[in-house]
Motif scaffolding. Structure first.
Motif, mmCIF file in Angstrom:
data_model
loop_
_atom_site.group_PDB
_atom_site.id
_atom_site.type_symbol
_atom_site.label_atom_id
_atom_site.label_comp_id
_atom_site.label_asym_id
_atom_site.label_seq_id
_atom_site.Cartn_x
_atom_site.Cartn_y
_atom_site.Cartn_z
ATOM 1 N N ASP A 73 -4.400 -21.775 36.744
ATOM 2 C CA ASP A 73 -3.266 -21.132 36.529
ATOM 3 C C ASP A 73 -3.578 -19.731 36.812
ATOM 4 O O ASP A 73 -4.874 -18.922 37.539
ATOM 5 N N ASN A 74 -2.523 -18.761 36.735
ATOM 6 C CA ASN A 74 -2.736 -17.229 36.925
ATOM 7 C C ASN A 74 -3.088 -16.497 35.638
ATOM 8 O O ASN A 74 -2.469 -17.137 34.613
ATOM 9 N N ILE A 75 -3.629 -15.427 35.808
ATOM 10 C CA ILE A 75 -3.744 -14.450 34.621
ATOM 11 C C ILE A 75 -2.565 -14.020 34.209
ATOM 12 O O ILE A 75 -1.737 -13.793 35.002
ATOM 13 N N GLY A 124 -12.588 -6.431 35.792
ATOM 14 C CA GLY A 124 -11.900 -6.199 37.144
ATOM 15 C C GLY A 124 -11.216 -7.168 37.568
ATOM 16 O O GLY A 124 -11.011 -7.620 38.900
ATOM 17 N N PHE A 125 -9.873 -7.380 36.855
ATOM 18 C CA PHE A 125 -8.864 -8.447 37.264
ATOM 19 C C PHE A 125 -7.719 -7.837 37.040
ATOM 20 O O PHE A 125 -7.702 -6.729 36.683
ATOM 21 N N LEU A 126 -6.514 -8.402 37.848
ATOM 22 C CA LEU A 126 -5.190 -7.781 37.708
ATOM 23 C C LEU A 126 -4.258 -9.289 37.293
ATOM 24 O O LEU A 126 -4.839 -10.111 37.009
ATOM 25 N N ASP A 127 -3.545 -8.565 36.274
ATOM 26 C CA ASP A 127 -2.442 -9.719 35.685
ATOM 27 C C ASP A 127 -1.866 -10.341 36.684
ATOM 28 O O ASP A 127 -1.574 -9.716 37.743
ATOM 29 N N ASN A 128 -1.281 -11.707 36.307
ATOM 30 C CA ASN A 128 -0.648 -12.398 37.368
ATOM 31 C C ASN A 128 -1.257 -13.039 38.563
ATOM 32 O O ASN A 128 -1.120 -13.519 39.621
ATOM 33 N N GLN A 129 -2.855 -12.650 38.297
ATOM 34 C CA GLN A 129 -3.742 -12.892 39.362
ATOM 35 C C GLN A 129 -4.347 -14.206 39.347
ATOM 36 O O GLN A 129 -4.713 -14.631 38.179
ATOM 37 N N PRO A 130 -4.443 -15.022 40.261
ATOM 38 C CA PRO A 130 -5.423 -16.168 40.081
ATOM 39 C C PRO A 130 -6.909 -16.147 39.965
ATOM 40 O O PRO A 130 -7.290 -15.066 40.669
ATOM 41 N N ILE A 131 -7.604 -16.809 39.534
ATOM 42 C CA ILE A 131 -9.045 -16.646 38.977
ATOM 43 C C ILE A 131 -9.795 -17.686 40.048
ATOM 44 O O ILE A 131 -10.982 -17.540 40.367
ATOM 45 N N LEU A 132 -9.031 -18.876 40.595
ATOM 46 C CA LEU A 132 -9.745 -19.719 41.381
ATOM 47 C C LEU A 132 -10.374 -19.127 42.937
ATOM 48 O O LEU A 132 -9.487 -18.323 43.387
ATOM 49 N N GLY A 133 -11.349 -19.469 43.167
ATOM 50 C CA GLY A 133 -12.028 -18.875 44.357
ATOM 51 C C GLY A 133 -12.707 -17.518 43.938
ATOM 52 O O GLY A 133 -13.192 -17.118 45.266
#
Length: 471
Positions: free
Chosen positions: A307-309, A331-340
């Motif tokens: 899923d995306n954040i 250090g994440f952005l919303d709507n961002q995938p976490i895979l990879g």
């Protein structure tokens, strides 16, 4: 001990069996069968007894171990970190003075308190169990009322073997169906918490039920109950069945001979009656659960690995600032995938996932593979017995060949209270239970996953859907 009353939940049956006194408008006086202690929350309680000239009322029902502050390398040497050494030394002195059994460093039974209770057969169905540690709910997997208490309550139990408590509300969480490939107990509990939030169980004692739960091994059930506290619940438990009885039988402190038969007859009465009323009931389907991962700074901020954040704007307006703060910390952005996403550390351990089945699952997956050169991997068994079994089964050789470090037992990098800390700003994929800011060390960034997902990150060096690597 047999219950004539119809329509009781499992929690009510055990609770009512342990009430010493109950009066309208007052908390119940609840008898505690087993009191587990460790070095962090017991010193002030022992001091309280000393000041009042009191003994430990029932030392034979108190069991101590050192786990939070212990190093996981070179345990035969004196502890280097001064505060940790002091706390462990104090536990040794206090247990000697008050006549409490201690499984300290070097003892073959030493380990994380919530790992050794079950493996020694101390944890049994129908018991009330407490410890000055929030993850005491782990023992609920056996059909016990088990919960964490504060230091002042530790002193109460020392002095009286009882506690003053309000009877909790009850919630039933049912999970039905068959789990998909690569999905395990840790994914189930992370999924439930993501669905109902880190406060969704507040005020409740949760009974986990349904075909998915019944299909789990005892060690998997412990993982589920362990994280009940992460949804705000007082505790969580699972009705005992043949799986439970088979696990307990023959263990060091389990009932033997005729006592076993008597205990078993009682344990078989421990289930929620057909017409029992719960204050809340939730139902989930196993087919909806994917390998899970957290992206934020509480265990409720979790999602399927593909899923995306979630979007900040999808959160209630009042929660948007804290949601943004969590993403900034990670250090994440919303709507961002976490895979990879590249990772720096992998920690496989803690009272959630450090048992022999967890280690076997990881070893089975990594056999013949190598860890990514940019990742440091720590495998920390939950007890000396788990460590010995891992070595006996040759798992240590598999880990060594893969570049994983098998350490000695302790709470380790679950919490920044010992030498095993994750450096600031680094990403750690962890099988532990909490991803709070600084939980694994100042400014460390934690993503909670299952042992299998952790192993996949270790060999690929990034967040990976383990299903793609399973034959």
């Amino acid at each position: 001990m047999i219950h004539q009353n119809q329509g009781k939940t499992l929690v009510e049956k055990i609770w009512d069996d342990h009430v010493v006194k109950s009066e309208e408008g007052f908390p119940d006086i609840l008898y505690i069968d087993t009191h587990l202690i460790h070095e962090v929350t017991s010193p002030q309680a022992f001091d309280g007894l000393r000041k009042r000239g009191l003994p430990v009322f029932r030392p034979q029902q108190t069991v101590a171990t050192a786990d939070h502050n212990v190093p996981t390398l070179n345990q035969h040497l004196p502890i280097a970190e001064e505060l940790s050494r002091y706390q462990v030394d104090m536990l040794t002195k206090n247990c000697a003075e008050f006549g409490v059994e201690l499984y300290g460093l070097g003892h073959p039974y030493q380990g994380i308190v919530h790992v050794i209770g079950p493996e020694l057969g101390i944890t049994q169905p129908g018991k009330t169990m407490v410890c000055g540690d929030s993850h005491t709910s782990t023992h609920g997997a056996f059909g016990a009322i088990a919960f964490g208490i504060g230091t002042s309550q530790v002193e109460q139990v020392f002095a009286t073997q009882c506690l003053l408590l309000q009877k909790p509300k009850t919630m039933k969480i049912e999970v039905n169906g068959e789990l998909g490939k690569g999905v395990g107990a840790k994914d189930i509990i992370l999924y439930i918490i993501a669905q109902i939030s880190a406060a969704g169980g507040t005020g409740y004692f949760i009974e986990y039920a349904g075909s998915t739960i019944r299909s789990l091994s005892m060690e998997e059930r412990m993982t589920i109950c362990n994280m009940s506290i992460e949804m705000g619940a007082r505790g969580g438990l699972i009705a005992p069945d043949q799986t439970t009885f088979d696990y307990v039988k023959g263990r060091q402190f389990a009932p033997k001979g005729e006592d076993w038969d008597i205990a078993l007859d009682y344990w078989k009465t421990l289930y929620s009656d057909e017409h029992a009323k719960f204050d809340a009931v939730l139902e989930f389907h196993a087919k909806d659960i994917a390998p899970m991962i957290t992206y934020g700074t509480n265990p409720g901020m979790g999602m399927g690995i593909n899923d995306n954040i979630p979007s900040k704007l999808a959160q209630p307006e009042t929660e948007q600032p804290s949601f943004q703060k969590a993403l900034d910390y990670m250090g994440f952005l919303d709507n961002q995938p976490i895979l990879g996403k590249p990772v720096d550390y992998v920690f496989i351990g803690s009272c959630t996932n450090s048992r022999i089945e967890d280690l076997r699952e990881v070893a089975d997956f990594v056999k013949g593979k190598q860890k990514d050169p940019n990742v440091e991997v720590w495998i920390v068994p939950g007890s000396k017995q788990v460590e010995a079994q891992a070595i006996e089964e040759g798992l240590d050789q598999i880990f060594q060949s893969a570049g994983f470090q098998l350490r000695e037992p302790g709470c380790s990098a679950c919490l920044g209270m010992n030498e095993d800390k994750i450096p600031a700003g680094k990403y750690c994929v962890s099988t532990s239970n909490r991803n709070f800011e600084g939980r694994q060390g100042p400014n460390a960034r934690t993503m909670l996953v299952s042992p299998l997902t952790a192993a996949a990150a270790a060999v690929t060096g990034k967040i990976t859907d383990v299903r793609e690597l399973l034959s």
